[in-house]
Write an enzyme that holds these catalytic residues in place. Structure first.
Site, PDB file in Angstrom:
ATOM      1  N   ARG A   1       4.626 -12.635  10.002  1.00 49.21           N
ATOM      2  CA  ARG A   1       5.381 -11.429   9.670  1.00 49.21           C
ATOM      3  C   ARG A   1       6.670 -11.374  10.475  1.00 49.21           C
ATOM      4  NH1 ARG A   1       3.258  -6.135   9.832  1.00 49.21           N
ATOM      5  NH2 ARG A   1       1.564  -6.939   8.581  1.00 49.21           N
TER       6      ARG A   1
ATOM      7  N   LYS B   1       4.278   0.693   9.356  1.00 47.59           N
ATOM      8  CA  LYS B   1       4.299   2.005   8.709  1.00 47.59           C
ATOM      9  C   LYS B   1       3.647   3.067   9.586  1.00 47.59           C
ATOM     10  CE  LYS B   1       2.986   0.170   4.874  1.00 47.59           C
ATOM     11  NZ  LYS B   1       2.339   0.000   3.579  1.00 47.59           N
TER      12      LYS B   1
ATOM     13  N   GLU C   1       0.873  -1.170   0.000  1.00 49.76           N
ATOM     14  CA  GLU C   1       0.000   0.000   0.000  1.00 49.76           C
ATOM     15  C   GLU C   1       0.917   1.228   0.000  1.00 49.76           C
ATOM     16  OE1 GLU C   1      -2.688   0.353   3.340  1.00 49.76           O
ATOM     17  OE2 GLU C   1      -3.523   2.213   2.524  1.00 49.76           O
TER      18      GLU C   1
END
Ligand code: ATP
Ligand code: MG
Length: 567
Positions: A270, A280, A44
């Site tokens: 992850r 982020k 994204e």
């Protein structure tokens, strides 16, 4: 996989997704079907890429390469409120720098907005999607909990024609932001909350970086992602574990829409790293709050931060391959990336001489004048890297810590009356230490043995210490920035709840007046060298010809400090 303790433990880590794909490929071959492995990396564009993304990039591009397939770069740009072209550009630069190439396969979820819209109408016409007037809060309330089923919205049974008309009016901008949403009509009693009539479209008036103001309704991640996979012919759609519970929904869309392919989703754990943040949202907070100089601050666990710090792309790829791919959550020691970096640079980086904390030495029996050029080896681990010349003269700088007035037993460097080897140069013996009024040593006086040129004595006498030096008259004066972890806590925020409370106030040390061998003025941006006995360094983009700035990429292990600890 727990926290990797040793390199061998890490090397043993596997990649279960590669095993799945290998099985798929073998089965297809047995059945005489053609199979093409197509993966994608779907960022994204709401921030710069971090080390977690590098894991996903290496995995997706790596699998495509392993199975002679291809990997797409797809921007998941469905939320114009947070997305920017700056990020789109930075992400491409970072993926390329990491060493991967998507060829012609650059895509944007926004390229599919019309198709996704048409598929939304398809669901409405089939009676499997409806326009809901409930607010976001009401939808959440009606959705129920893990233990309680949801209850249907009062608008759930609108007829398809009414839904179609309302959805078209949503698109043309007749309703305010948030006034209505489009939802899939699946199962409000499902044990999986994601299946309780998830939202497919929301009204949002925000300028989109690519589609501008063409749309005022935007698809959700869930509605856009799998369908984009299908449009691109993705075979294996790999994502992180938080999407595991979304997989039934992913499959529901693929089953209920006339999509051109049937991709499958696979989830892995992850990456988490100690003493840093990989999200982020948090990285944005660090940038916006001025806690770092920007997304590419060398202390940030971003790809651009690593690049600026001088960590080679190959070290990041090596790290990602060695930590493996599993379904078990794990936190990797930040020191492991340092170790991968050192291992690589030890063979690839050329050596240079650099004095970070200079102490002047006058070699009293060396002739005044221009001095001479001495030959220095670029890399003792790789003869092919050749040699260079470094200027030597009567006045040099050595590291202040390489002299002790009253050296303890195991200190083999310079002290009054002691002899050491100057790397690539001569043996020198200290005759005097000059002090200022406060008793600080300001200069050393030494003599050299002209017979020891190149660093060996013809009479075979040995010295125990070899130290680095730089000719005073020729030295390049530079600023050097040293970095420590950005956070003092292994898991930032784990105690107070606010990760900013654990910021390390000493994460940056700026040294000025460092004296470096003159050839370093020509070091290319992006090239990392070893300052002998100090660590690995690279030129920082803040440099100007008059004021060079170097970053310490990573230190060397200090054998002296280790000895001290043992002693
Ligand atoms: P963040 O929480 O940092 O915003 P994200 O998952 O929202 O991460 P995206 O841009 O949506 O960021 O992610 C692009 C791809 O990178 C996704 O497939 C995502 O699963 C993967 N990814 C993101 N963070 C990690 C991580 N820490 N470890 C492995 N893969 C990750
Ligand atoms: Mg995200």
């Amino acid at each position: 996989m727990g926290t990797p303790e040793t390199d061998t433990e890490i090397e043993a880590a596997g990649n279960f997704i590669r095993d799945i794909i290998a099985d798929d490929v073998a089965r297809a071959r047995d059945e005489g079907r053609a199979v093409e492995v197509v993966t994608r990396f779907p960022p994204e564009p709401n921030g710069y890429l971090h080390l977690g993304h590098a894991k996903s990039i290496c995995l997706n591009f790596g699998l495509a390469a392993d199975f002679s397939g291809r990997c797409h770069l797809r921007f998941d740009d469905t939320n114009p409120a947070k997305e920017e072209m700056e990020f789109v550009d930075a992400i491409q630069e970072d993926v390329r720098w990491l060493g991967f190439d998507w060829g012609d396969h650059l895509y944007f979820a926004s390229d599919n907005f019309q198709q996704l819209y048409d598929w939304a109408e398809h669901l409405i016409e089939n009676g499997t999607a409806y326009v809901d007037d409930l607010s976001a809060d009401e939808i959440r309330e009606y959705r129920g909990t893990l233990t309680e089923p949801g209850k249907p919205s009062p608008h759930r049974d609108r007829d398809p024609q009414e839904n179609l008309a309302l959805f078209r009016r949503m698109r043309t901008g007749e309703f305010d932001d948030g006034a209505k949403v489009l939802r899939a009509k699946i199962d409000m009693a499902s044990g999986n909350i994601n299946m309780r009539d998830p939202v497919l479209y929301r009204i949002l008036r925000a300028e989109h970086p690519r589609t501008g103001n063409a749309w005022c309704i935007y698809p959700t991640y869930d509605f856009a992602h799998g369908q984009s996979d299908a449009i691109e012919g993705i075979s294996h759609s790999i994502c992180t574990l938080e999407f595991e519970d979304h997989r039934p929904l992913y499959d529901w869309f693929i089953d209920n829409l006339p999509v051109p392919a049937t991709p499958h989703q696979y989830e892995f754990a992850r990456l988490n790293l100690t003493n840093t943040v990989l999200s982020k949202r948090r990285l944005t907070q660090l940038v916006d709050g001025g806690h770092v100089s920007g997304w590419n601050d060398p202390r940030m666990a971003t790809i651009s931060g690593f690049r600026r710090r001088g960590i080679p792309a190959a070290a990041i790829r090596d790290f990602c391959n060695r930590i493996g791919v599993t379904k078990a959550a794990s936190t990797v020691e930040a020191a492991f990336l340092d170790s991968c970096t050192r291992e690589l640079l030890n063979t690839s980086a050329e050596r240079r001489l650099g004095v970070l904390d200079p102490l002047k030495v006058v070699i009293e029996n060396y002739p005044d004048g221009d001095g001479e050029q001495l030959t220095a080896i670029n890399n003792p681990n790789d003869e092919a890297q050749g040699t260079r010349t470094v200027p030597f003269s009567r006045e040099i700088y050595i590291e202040r810590s390489d002299f002790m007035e009253e050296p303890p037993k195991k200190f083999f460097r310079l002290g009054p009356g002691r002899e050491v080897r100057l790397r690539f140069a001569y043996f020198i013996t200290c005759t005097d230490a000059i002090k200022d009024a406060d008793g600080n040593i300001t200069e050393l006086r030494c003599t050299y043995d002209p017979e020891t040129r190149g660093g060996n004595a013809p009479d075979g006498r040995k010295v125990k210490g070899t130290i680095h030096w730089v000719s005073a008259a020729h030295a390049l004066t530079a600023e050097v920035r040293l970095y420590e972890p950005l956070f003092t806590a292994t898991e930032p925020g784990s105690i107070s709840g606010d990760f900013l409370d654990d910021l390390n106030p000493e994460s940056l040390t700026v040294l000025t007046g460092c004296k470096l061998e003159p050839g370093l003025a020509d070091l290319a941006l992006g090239e990392t060298v070893q300052f002998e006995r100090q660590g690995y360094f690279c030129l920082d983009a803040d440099s100007t010809p008059d004021a060079p700035v170097f970053n310490r990429t990573v230190g060397l292990r200090d054998s002296w400090a280790k000895e001290q600890m043992k002693g």
